[in-house]
Design a protein around this motif. Structure first.
Motif, PDB file in Angstrom:
ATOM      1  N   ARG A  15      12.464   8.432  -4.002  1.00 48.80           N
ATOM      2  CA  ARG A  15      13.742   7.756  -3.754  1.00 48.80           C
ATOM      3  C   ARG A  15      13.565   6.613  -2.756  1.00 48.80           C
ATOM      4  NH1 ARG A  15      15.535  12.982  -3.765  1.00 48.80           N
ATOM      5  NH2 ARG A  15      15.966  13.008  -1.525  1.00 48.80           N
ATOM      6  N   PHE A  16      12.704   6.812  -1.762  1.00 56.04           N
ATOM      7  CA  PHE A  16      12.424   5.742  -0.798  1.00 56.04           C
ATOM      8  C   PHE A  16      11.857   4.516  -1.511  1.00 56.04           C
ATOM      9  CE2 PHE A  16       9.125   3.714   1.935  1.00 56.04           C
ATOM     10  CZ  PHE A  16       9.976   3.105   2.842  1.00 56.04           C
ATOM     11  N   MET A  17      10.947   4.740  -2.435  1.00 58.59           N
ATOM     12  CA  MET A  17      10.314   3.622  -3.142  1.00 58.59           C
ATOM     13  C   MET A  17      11.339   2.817  -3.957  1.00 58.59           C
ATOM     14  SD  MET A  17       7.377   3.791  -1.896  1.00 58.59           S
ATOM     15  CE  MET A  17       7.001   2.232  -2.624  1.00 58.59           C
ATOM     16  N   ASN A  18      12.426   3.454  -4.349  1.00 58.04           N
ATOM     17  CA  ASN A  18      13.486   2.767  -5.100  1.00 58.04           C
ATOM     18  C   ASN A  18      14.665   2.351  -4.226  1.00 58.04           C
ATOM     19  OD1 ASN A  18      12.427   2.841  -7.811  1.00 58.04           O
ATOM     20  ND2 ASN A  18      12.673   5.062  -7.695  1.00 58.04           N
ATOM     21  N   SER A  19      14.548   2.580  -2.907  1.00 60.94           N
ATOM     22  CA  SER A  19      15.675   2.334  -2.004  1.00 60.94           C
ATOM     23  C   SER A  19      15.788   0.866  -1.621  1.00 60.94           C
ATOM     24  CB  SER A  19      15.517   3.160  -0.720  1.00 60.94           C
ATOM     25  OG  SER A  19      14.464   2.631   0.087  1.00 60.94           O
ATOM     26  N   ALA A  20      16.977   0.504  -1.185  1.00 60.49           N
ATOM     27  CA  ALA A  20      17.223  -0.851  -0.684  1.00 60.49           C
ATOM     28  C   ALA A  20      16.376  -1.108   0.564  1.00 60.49           C
ATOM     29  CB  ALA A  20      18.705  -1.027  -0.373  1.00 60.49           C
ATOM     30  N   ILE A  21      16.175  -0.097   1.385  1.00 60.05           N
ATOM     31  CA  ILE A  21      15.378  -0.262   2.611  1.00 60.05           C
ATOM     32  C   ILE A  21      13.979  -0.766   2.258  1.00 60.05           C
ATOM     33  CG2 ILE A  21      14.238   1.021   4.497  1.00 60.05           C
ATOM     34  CD1 ILE A  21      16.811   2.729   4.685  1.00 60.05           C
ATOM     35  N   TYR A  22      13.320  -0.089   1.321  1.00 56.18           N
ATOM     36  CA  TYR A  22      11.972  -0.492   0.917  1.00 56.18           C
ATOM     37  C   TYR A  22      11.989  -1.840   0.189  1.00 56.18           C
ATOM     38  CZ  TYR A  22       7.386  -0.674  -1.222  1.00 56.18           C
ATOM     39  OH  TYR A  22       6.133  -1.082  -1.630  1.00 56.18           O
ATOM     40  N   LYS A  23      12.877  -1.971  -0.776  1.00 55.54           N
ATOM     41  CA  LYS A  23      12.910  -3.206  -1.584  1.00 55.54           C
ATOM     42  C   LYS A  23      13.250  -4.437  -0.748  1.00 55.54           C
ATOM     43  CE  LYS A  23      13.697  -1.022  -6.022  1.00 55.54           C
ATOM     44  NZ  LYS A  23      14.600  -0.742  -7.117  1.00 55.54           N
ATOM     45  N   ASP A  24      14.178  -4.304   0.210  1.00 56.20           N
ATOM     46  CA  ASP A  24      14.532  -5.435   1.085  1.00 56.20           C
ATOM     47  C   ASP A  24      13.360  -5.832   1.974  1.00 56.20           C
ATOM     48  OD1 ASP A  24      17.036  -5.412  -0.057  1.00 56.20           O
ATOM     49  OD2 ASP A  24      18.042  -4.507   1.674  1.00 56.20           O
ATOM     50  N   LEU A  25      12.658  -4.839   2.505  1.00 58.62           N
ATOM     51  CA  LEU A  25      11.492  -5.115   3.345  1.00 58.62           C
ATOM     52  C   LEU A  25      10.415  -5.832   2.527  1.00 58.62           C
ATOM     53  CD1 LEU A  25      10.019  -4.794   6.049  1.00 58.62           C
ATOM     54  CD2 LEU A  25       9.312  -2.509   5.304  1.00 58.62           C
ATOM     55  N   LEU A  26      10.141  -5.326   1.347  1.00 54.59           N
ATOM     56  CA  LEU A  26       9.145  -5.933   0.461  1.00 54.59           C
ATOM     57  C   LEU A  26       9.535  -7.368   0.109  1.00 54.59           C
ATOM     58  CD1 LEU A  26       6.522  -5.436  -1.144  1.00 54.59           C
ATOM     59  CD2 LEU A  26       7.945  -4.585  -3.016  1.00 54.59           C
ATOM     60  N   ARG A  27      10.813  -7.556  -0.229  1.00 51.78           N
ATOM     61  CA  ARG A  27      11.302  -8.890  -0.607  1.00 51.78           C
ATOM     62  C   ARG A  27      11.160  -9.882   0.563  1.00 51.78           C
ATOM     63  NH1 ARG A  27      15.319  -7.641  -3.568  1.00 51.78           N
ATOM     64  NH2 ARG A  27      16.707  -7.001  -1.878  1.00 51.78           N
TER      65      ARG A  27
ATOM     66  N   ALA B 276       0.827  -1.219   0.000  1.00 54.47           N
ATOM     67  CA  ALA B 276       0.000   0.000   0.000  1.00 54.47           C
ATOM     68  C   ALA B 276       0.857   1.263   0.000  1.00 54.47           C
ATOM     69  CB  ALA B 276      -0.950  -0.001   1.194  1.00 54.47           C
ATOM     70  N   TRP B 277       2.028   1.184   0.649  1.00 56.23           N
ATOM     71  CA  TRP B 277       2.915   2.350   0.672  1.00 56.23           C
ATOM     72  C   TRP B 277       3.309   2.778  -0.737  1.00 56.23           C
ATOM     73  CZ3 TRP B 277       6.871   0.161   4.741  1.00 56.23           C
ATOM     74  CH2 TRP B 277       6.224  -0.028   5.966  1.00 56.23           C
ATOM     75  N   ALA B 278       3.384   1.830  -1.634  1.00 60.63           N
ATOM     76  CA  ALA B 278       3.761   2.145  -3.019  1.00 60.63           C
ATOM     77  C   ALA B 278       2.624   2.854  -3.758  1.00 60.63           C
ATOM     78  CB  ALA B 278       4.149   0.872  -3.760  1.00 60.63           C
ATOM     79  N   GLN B 279       1.399   2.728  -3.250  1.00 60.08           N
ATOM     80  CA  GLN B 279       0.248   3.361  -3.910  1.00 60.08           C
ATOM     81  C   GLN B 279       0.202   4.861  -3.671  1.00 60.08           C
ATOM     82  OE1 GLN B 279      -3.171   1.216  -2.487  1.00 60.08           O
ATOM     83  NE2 GLN B 279      -2.300  -0.743  -3.140  1.00 60.08           N
ATOM     84  N   SER B 280       0.578   5.281  -2.443  1.00 62.52           N
ATOM     85  CA  SER B 280       0.568   6.723  -2.167  1.00 62.52           C
ATOM     86  C   SER B 280       1.400   7.056  -0.934  1.00 62.52           C
ATOM     87  CB  SER B 280      -0.863   7.233  -1.969  1.00 62.52           C
ATOM     88  OG  SER B 280      -1.342   6.941  -0.679  1.00 62.52           O
ATOM     89  N   PHE B 281       1.916   8.266  -0.943  1.00 62.49           N
ATOM     90  CA  PHE B 281       2.676   8.776   0.196  1.00 62.49           C
ATOM     91  C   PHE B 281       1.768   8.879   1.423  1.00 62.49           C
ATOM     92  CE2 PHE B 281       4.656  12.517   2.477  1.00 62.49           C
ATOM     93  CZ  PHE B 281       5.782  11.832   2.907  1.00 62.49           C
TER      94      PHE B 281
END
Length: 175
Positions: free
Chosen positions: A154-166, A45-50
């Motif tokens: 930038r957060f949406m493309n960050s390792a922090i977000y991507k690692d959590l999602l993965r 859901a975070w990816a849908q909107s700030f």
């Protein structure tokens, strides 16, 4: 200058009897908000909107961790302090919290100063004559917009977000 000068004189007098804003800050805003671990659904859901990101404590924590890596955590801290101020109804507590927010995030002497335009600074300086829960509304909106337009992509493309999602995706596949 009148507002700043009178604030400075008053603050110097009051400072002798008060703990520093940084001491209060350390108590007031922990390194992260208490929240359950985010679900895969929440993180998607975070990816849908700030707005969806900012609605959840887990979202704010993850975003704040990212902001720390960009040396702009003060934006989230300021936004959170303004949200806390809006919940307050006691006049003397409002005045104290407004003073701390001013010292910590608005003052040009602060190492955590947020980036605001001159119009918003003038509004704040006028509002500080009689602080209310809404003293920083314009500034809070400006910082929210800055985080939304600048840091969020930038957060949406960050390792922090991507690692959590993965990691959450892998857990849901295993389950």
């Amino acid at each position: 200058c009148l507002v700043l000068c009178s604030l400075t004189v008053r603050n110097q007098d009051e400072e002798r009897t008060r703990r520093t804003s940084h001491e209060l800050q350390a108590e007031g805003i922990p390194n992260c908000e208490e929240s359950p671990a985010p679900t895969l659904e929440e993180v998607n859901a975070w990816a849908q909107s700030f707005d969806k990101l900012m609605l959840t404590p887990a979202g704010r924590n993850a975003f704040r961790e990212f902001l720390r890596t960009e040396f702009s955590e003060e934006n989230m801290l300021f936004w959170m302090a303004c949200e806390e101020l809006k919940q307050e109804s006691n006049k003397s507590v409002i005045e104290e919290k407004a003073r701390l927010i001013y010292e910590d995030y608005i003052s040009i002497l602060s190492p955590k100063e947020v980036s605001l335009d001159s119009r918003v600074r003038e509004v704040i300086n006028r509002n500080m004559l009689e602080p209310s829960q809404h003293t920083f509304d314009d500034a809070q909106l400006q910082i929210y917009t800055l985080m939304h337009r600048d840091s969020y992509p930038r957060f949406m493309n960050s390792a922090i977000y991507k690692d959590l999602l993965r990691s959450l995706t892998e857990k849901s596949i295993e389950a």
